[in-house]
Design a protein around this motif. Sequence first.
Motif, mmCIF file in Angstrom:
data_model
loop_
_atom_site.group_PDB
_atom_site.id
_atom_site.type_symbol
_atom_site.label_atom_id
_atom_site.label_comp_id
_atom_site.label_asym_id
_atom_site.label_seq_id
_atom_site.Cartn_x
_atom_site.Cartn_y
_atom_site.Cartn_z
ATOM 1 N N GLU A 231 0.940 -1.115 -0.070
ATOM 2 C CA GLU A 231 -0.046 0.067 0.005
ATOM 3 C C GLU A 231 0.896 1.324 0.090
ATOM 4 N N ASN A 232 2.165 1.127 0.642
ATOM 5 C CA ASN A 232 2.775 2.577 0.770
ATOM 6 C C ASN A 232 4.112 2.598 0.065
ATOM 7 N N GLU A 233 4.633 1.503 -0.532
ATOM 8 C CA GLU A 233 5.950 1.594 -1.315
ATOM 9 C C GLU A 233 5.818 1.493 -2.598
ATOM 10 N N ILE A 234 4.766 0.924 -3.421
ATOM 11 C CA ILE A 234 4.774 0.855 -4.766
ATOM 12 C C ILE A 234 4.201 1.969 -5.440
ATOM 13 N N GLY A 235 4.753 2.741 -6.286
ATOM 14 C CA GLY A 235 4.498 3.926 -6.966
ATOM 15 C C GLY A 235 3.603 3.655 -8.013
ATOM 16 N N TYR A 236 2.965 4.916 -8.544
ATOM 17 C CA TYR A 236 2.154 4.717 -9.656
ATOM 18 C C TYR A 236 2.908 3.880 -10.804
ATOM 19 N N GLU A 237 2.102 3.245 -11.183
ATOM 20 C CA GLU A 237 2.663 2.214 -12.528
ATOM 21 C C GLU A 237 3.817 1.301 -12.156
ATOM 22 N N ASP A 238 4.345 1.148 -10.926
ATOM 23 C CA ASP A 238 5.507 0.724 -10.692
ATOM 24 C C ASP A 238 5.342 -0.853 -10.489
ATOM 25 N N TRP A 239 5.209 -1.494 -11.776
ATOM 26 C CA TRP A 239 5.427 -3.083 -11.883
ATOM 27 C C TRP A 239 6.222 -3.749 -11.183
ATOM 28 N N GLY A 240 7.677 -3.025 -11.621
ATOM 29 C CA GLY A 240 8.831 -3.527 -11.032
ATOM 30 C C GLY A 240 8.826 -3.690 -9.478
ATOM 31 N N MET A 241 8.386 -2.736 -8.807
ATOM 32 C CA MET A 241 8.519 -2.820 -7.224
ATOM 33 C C MET A 241 7.345 -3.961 -6.666
ATOM 34 N N ALA A 242 6.128 -3.845 -7.457
ATOM 35 C CA ALA A 242 5.199 -4.855 -7.146
ATOM 36 C C ALA A 242 5.778 -6.169 -7.181
ATOM 37 N N ASN A 243 6.485 -6.557 -8.430
ATOM 38 C CA ASN A 243 7.003 -7.869 -8.426
ATOM 39 C C ASN A 243 8.137 -8.169 -7.351
ATOM 40 N N GLU A 244 8.962 -7.171 -7.169
ATOM 41 C CA GLU A 244 10.050 -7.254 -6.335
ATOM 42 C C GLU A 244 9.739 -7.579 -5.013
ATOM 43 N N LEU A 245 8.547 -6.925 -4.677
ATOM 44 C CA LEU A 245 8.115 -7.201 -3.025
ATOM 45 C C LEU A 245 7.678 -8.781 -2.909
ATOM 46 N N LEU A 246 6.831 -9.166 -4.237
ATOM 47 C CA LEU A 246 6.515 -10.496 -4.024
ATOM 48 C C LEU A 246 7.753 -11.575 -4.233
ATOM 49 N N GLY A 247 8.746 -11.179 -5.060
ATOM 50 C CA GLY A 247 9.838 -11.825 -4.951
ATOM 51 C C GLY A 247 10.712 -12.176 -3.899
ATOM 52 N N ALA A 248 10.621 -10.991 -3.029
ATOM 53 C CA ALA A 248 11.303 -11.220 -1.796
ATOM 54 C C ALA A 248 10.640 -11.889 -0.585
ATOM 55 N N VAL A 249 9.458 -12.297 -0.927
ATOM 56 C CA VAL A 249 8.813 -13.166 0.209
ATOM 57 C C VAL A 249 8.351 -14.710 -0.439
ATOM 58 N N SER A 250 8.787 -14.729 -1.669
ATOM 59 C CA SER A 250 8.213 -15.988 -2.509
ATOM 60 C C SER A 250 8.834 -17.391 -1.921
ATOM 61 N N ALA A 251 8.254 -18.227 -1.573
ATOM 62 C CA ALA A 251 8.850 -19.526 -1.074
ATOM 63 C C ALA A 251 9.734 -20.110 -2.178
ATOM 64 N N PRO A 252 10.697 -20.887 -1.675
ATOM 65 C CA PRO A 252 11.944 -21.379 -2.564
ATOM 66 C C PRO A 252 11.042 -22.674 -3.316
ATOM 67 N N ASP A 253 11.564 -22.794 -4.389
ATOM 68 C CA ASP A 253 11.145 -23.860 -5.379
ATOM 69 C C ASP A 253 11.332 -25.249 -4.841
ATOM 70 N N PRO A 254 10.564 -26.091 -4.492
ATOM 71 C CA PRO A 254 10.849 -27.394 -3.582
ATOM 72 C C PRO A 254 11.499 -28.230 -4.670
ATOM 73 N N GLY A 255 11.319 -28.162 -5.952
ATOM 74 C CA GLY A 255 12.237 -29.097 -6.897
ATOM 75 C C GLY A 255 13.543 -28.751 -7.217
#
Length: 84
Positions: free
Chosen positions: A60-84
């Motif tokens: 809600e507070n760190e993603i700027g207008y049309e900042d899809w890079g930041m949106a993907n970066e935030l999710l990437g930072a918390v994504s679970a490691p691939d078990p495979g």
Amino acid sequence: MLFAFIQQGGSGFEWYLHVHDTLASAERHVTSCDEGAYRTTEIVAIDADTDLDALDDQVENEIGYEDWGMANELLGAVSAPDPG
């Protein structure tokens, strides 16, 4: 394991974190966003112990207008490691 994505949309360009217990539920939600013309990130798997309040605050507070890079970066930072 939880499944999360970020949606942009509403009356402006605000960002929303959505978290689901199953991949199927997350996929249905993304489909409904697409049908409503709301853009979303990809769905990512995240650990169940992720601090969702902190992540939601960042979305809600760190993603700027049309900042899809930041949106993907935030999710990437918390994504679970691939078990495979």
